[in-house]
Motif scaffolding. Structure first.
Motif, mmCIF file in Angstrom:
data_model
loop_
_atom_site.group_PDB
_atom_site.id
_atom_site.type_symbol
_atom_site.label_atom_id
_atom_site.label_comp_id
_atom_site.label_asym_id
_atom_site.label_seq_id
_atom_site.Cartn_x
_atom_site.Cartn_y
_atom_site.Cartn_z
ATOM 1 N N LYS A 1 -25.336 6.720 -6.685
ATOM 2 C CA LYS A 1 -26.703 6.548 -7.172
ATOM 3 C C LYS A 1 -27.026 7.469 -8.333
ATOM 4 O O LYS A 1 -27.962 7.203 -9.093
ATOM 5 N N ARG A 2 -26.312 8.547 -8.488
ATOM 6 C CA ARG A 2 -26.602 9.518 -9.531
ATOM 7 C C ARG A 2 -25.327 9.849 -10.295
ATOM 8 O O ARG A 2 -24.240 9.891 -9.718
ATOM 9 N N GLY A 3 -25.445 10.102 -11.588
ATOM 10 C CA GLY A 3 -24.308 10.556 -12.374
ATOM 11 C C GLY A 3 -23.305 9.459 -12.670
ATOM 12 O O GLY A 3 -23.477 8.287 -12.311
ATOM 13 N N GLY A 4 -22.207 9.856 -13.360
ATOM 14 C CA GLY A 4 -21.182 8.902 -13.755
ATOM 15 C C GLY A 4 -20.120 8.715 -12.697
ATOM 16 O O GLY A 4 -20.157 9.328 -11.627
ATOM 17 N N PRO A 5 -19.128 7.860 -12.984
ATOM 18 C CA PRO A 5 -18.025 7.627 -12.036
ATOM 19 C C PRO A 5 -17.253 8.915 -11.755
ATOM 20 O O PRO A 5 -17.225 9.832 -12.575
ATOM 21 N N SER A 6 -16.623 8.958 -10.612
ATOM 22 C CA SER A 6 -15.840 10.131 -10.227
ATOM 23 C C SER A 6 -14.587 10.245 -11.096
ATOM 24 O O SER A 6 -14.160 9.280 -11.740
ATOM 25 N N ASP B 1 -36.953 11.364 -12.997
ATOM 26 C CA ASP B 1 -36.057 12.388 -12.476
ATOM 27 C C ASP B 1 -35.527 11.880 -11.148
ATOM 28 O O ASP B 1 -36.214 11.932 -10.126
ATOM 29 N N LEU B 2 -34.316 11.349 -11.178
ATOM 30 C CA LEU B 2 -33.756 10.749 -9.977
ATOM 31 C C LEU B 2 -33.437 11.797 -8.925
ATOM 32 O O LEU B 2 -33.441 11.508 -7.731
ATOM 33 N N ASP B 3 -33.139 13.026 -9.353
ATOM 34 C CA ASP B 3 -32.863 14.096 -8.381
ATOM 35 C C ASP B 3 -34.138 14.485 -7.628
ATOM 36 O O ASP B 3 -34.102 14.761 -6.432
ATOM 37 N N LYS B 4 -35.275 14.508 -8.359
ATOM 38 C CA LYS B 4 -36.542 14.858 -7.714
ATOM 39 C C LYS B 4 -37.293 13.616 -7.224
ATOM 40 O O LYS B 4 -38.387 13.719 -6.673
ATOM 41 N N ASP B 5 -36.707 12.449 -7.476
ATOM 42 C CA ASP B 5 -37.167 11.204 -6.849
ATOM 43 C C ASP B 5 -38.508 10.699 -7.377
ATOM 44 O O ASP B 5 -39.346 10.218 -6.615
ATOM 45 N N GLN C 1 -34.392 3.027 -3.887
ATOM 46 C CA GLN C 1 -34.003 1.627 -4.067
ATOM 47 C C GLN C 1 -33.327 1.359 -5.404
ATOM 48 O O GLN C 1 -33.006 0.212 -5.704
ATOM 49 N N THR C 2 -33.106 2.383 -6.234
ATOM 50 C CA THR C 2 -32.497 2.134 -7.538
ATOM 51 C C THR C 2 -31.399 3.138 -7.821
ATOM 52 O O THR C 2 -31.204 4.107 -7.087
ATOM 53 N N VAL C 3 -30.640 2.892 -8.903
ATOM 54 C CA VAL C 3 -29.570 3.798 -9.344
ATOM 55 C C VAL C 3 -29.745 4.027 -10.840
ATOM 56 O O VAL C 3 -30.425 3.271 -11.530
ATOM 57 N N ASP C 4 -29.118 5.084 -11.347
ATOM 58 C CA ASP C 4 -29.359 5.442 -12.746
ATOM 59 C C ASP C 4 -28.827 4.406 -13.727
ATOM 60 O O ASP C 4 -29.387 4.226 -14.810
ATOM 61 N N ASP C 5 -27.766 3.687 -13.385
ATOM 62 C CA ASP C 5 -27.250 2.643 -14.281
ATOM 63 C C ASP C 5 -28.289 1.573 -14.549
ATOM 64 O O ASP C 5 -28.324 0.973 -15.623
#
Length: 375
Positions: free
Chosen positions: A165-170, A316-320, A339-343
């Motif tokens: 849900k957050r950040g790029g691929p591993s 701010d997805l970390d702080k929702d 319910q969402t992701v950064d992409d």
């Protein structure tokens, strides 16, 4: 044998080649295409400039068949030979020019380090403000980023990774696969997305070789999500509800915005029978399916559904939380973005959006969905 006999022989070999393709027998298909090309070139040798139209059509066909058989040297030589003929029809000349450009791209890919997976997909954007071989930069960048995000999500789902849900691929995904944008011959505005293997495929179970063909899995997911009228086929293909919702939102992000373009078509390289067309009718269907699987308001505790239209100014997805600026200049905060992701949401910043939320008794807003708003 006369021209017609050679041509019919070529058609028979080409038909067999397409049958092999449908069965996934790539090497057999390429061999059959080369046989078809030999027969078509034999037919071409029986023609001269007294039949320029037939000669042009047959030359394009022969070059195309050599290309599908992956004999790029034969295809290039034949194309150059007939392009040098002054009597060649303009339409055939244009098609041979386009084929040569495609041949150069394929030849360059073979020179690159690493290895491209079979089955790249071609994306064509048509209508609206899109011209032949040209399109607005913002439109192209936005769609390419969405396609890149989808490719990585396909890889992650195939590797049984939890939804990111957050950040790029591993790092293991980035070290194994790299989507490449490949220029295609002009025809509206189109390009291909190929997957380059940049490392070992250690993240996959070796007993599941189907997971390696990322392009095929990608096209299957997009086709199913875009064309599924009831949602049942998508549930069967993507059992995980979080991945399913994410792919639906990403496909929805590919749909046309007002005035930008009319259709986005995705086809599989070498698979003429596999294609998906995304247009303005796709968006409401996906939105309805997403609504059906979203949390509903607890009316007993005074919750109500709410829709807000405005410009997405911050998130701010970390702080929702996210903030949208409504037409009267007010900034409204919406929370609980699980319910969402950064992409999905990242490309919408500073764009006009519609946010769906649940308003609580305390007038807090709990996020359920977001999409680009219609003008």
């Amino acid at each position: 044998m006369d021209w017609l006999a050679h041509h019919r022989q070529s058609e028979a070999h080409a038909s067999q080649a397409h049958a092999y393709l449908r069965e996934g027998r790539i090497q057999d298909s390429e061999a059959a295409f080369r046989l078809a090309a030999e027969a078509e070139e034999a037919a071409l040798a029986l023609l001269d400039e007294s039949k320029p139209r037939t000669m042009g059509i047959t030359a394009v066909s022969a070059v195309s068949l050599w290309f599908k058989g992956r004999d790029f040297a034969r295809a290039s030589r034949l194309a150059h030979r007939y392009l040098s003929m002054p009597g060649l029809y303009d339409s055939a000349r244009a098609q041979l020019d386009d084929l040569l450009l495609t041949l150069y791209n394929e030849r360059d890919k073979q020179r690159m380090s690493g290895e491209f997976l079979p089955g790249s997909v071609t994306v064509a954007v048509r209508g609206g403000g899109v011209l032949r071989g040209a399109a607005p930069l913002d439109l192209v960048v936005e769609k390419v980023k969405t396609l890149q995000a989808m490719f990585y999500r396909v890889v992650e789902m195939a590797a049984n990774k939890p939804l990111r849900k957050r950040g790029g691929p591993s790092r293991d995904v980035l070290d194994s696969f790299e989507p490449w944008l490949v220029q295609e011959a002009p025809g509206s505005f189109q390009f291909s997305v190929a997957v380059k293997v940049t490392g070992q495929l250690d993240l996959f179970d070796r007993e599941r070789p189907d997971a390696v063909d990322i392009a095929r899995n990608f096209l299957e997911i997009v086709t199913t999500v875009a064309n599924d009228g009831t949602g049942d086929a998508t549930k069967e293909l993507i059992p995980d509800p979080e991945y399913r919702a994410t792919f639906r939102r990403l496909v929805r992000n590919l749909t046309p915005a007002s005035g930008g373009f009319e259709t986005l078509t995705i086809t599989s390289k070498g698979r003429d029978d596999v294609a998906v067309s995304i247009d303005k009718s796709t968006k409401p269907r996906l939105t309805a399916m997403l609504k059906a699987e979203q949390p509903t308001p607890d009316e007993g505790s005074g919750e109500t559904p709410t829709e807000l239209v405005g410009v997405l100014r911050a998130l701010d997805l970390d702080k929702d939380w996210l903030k949208i600026e409504t037409p009267d200049g007010t900034q409204v905060e919406v929370n609980k973005l699980s319910q969402t992701v950064d992409d999905v949401i990242g490309p919408m910043v500073n764009k006009r959006v519609m946010v769906r939320a649940i308003r609580t008794m305390r007038s807090d807003l709990r996020f359920t969905d977001i999409e680009l708003a219609e003008d």
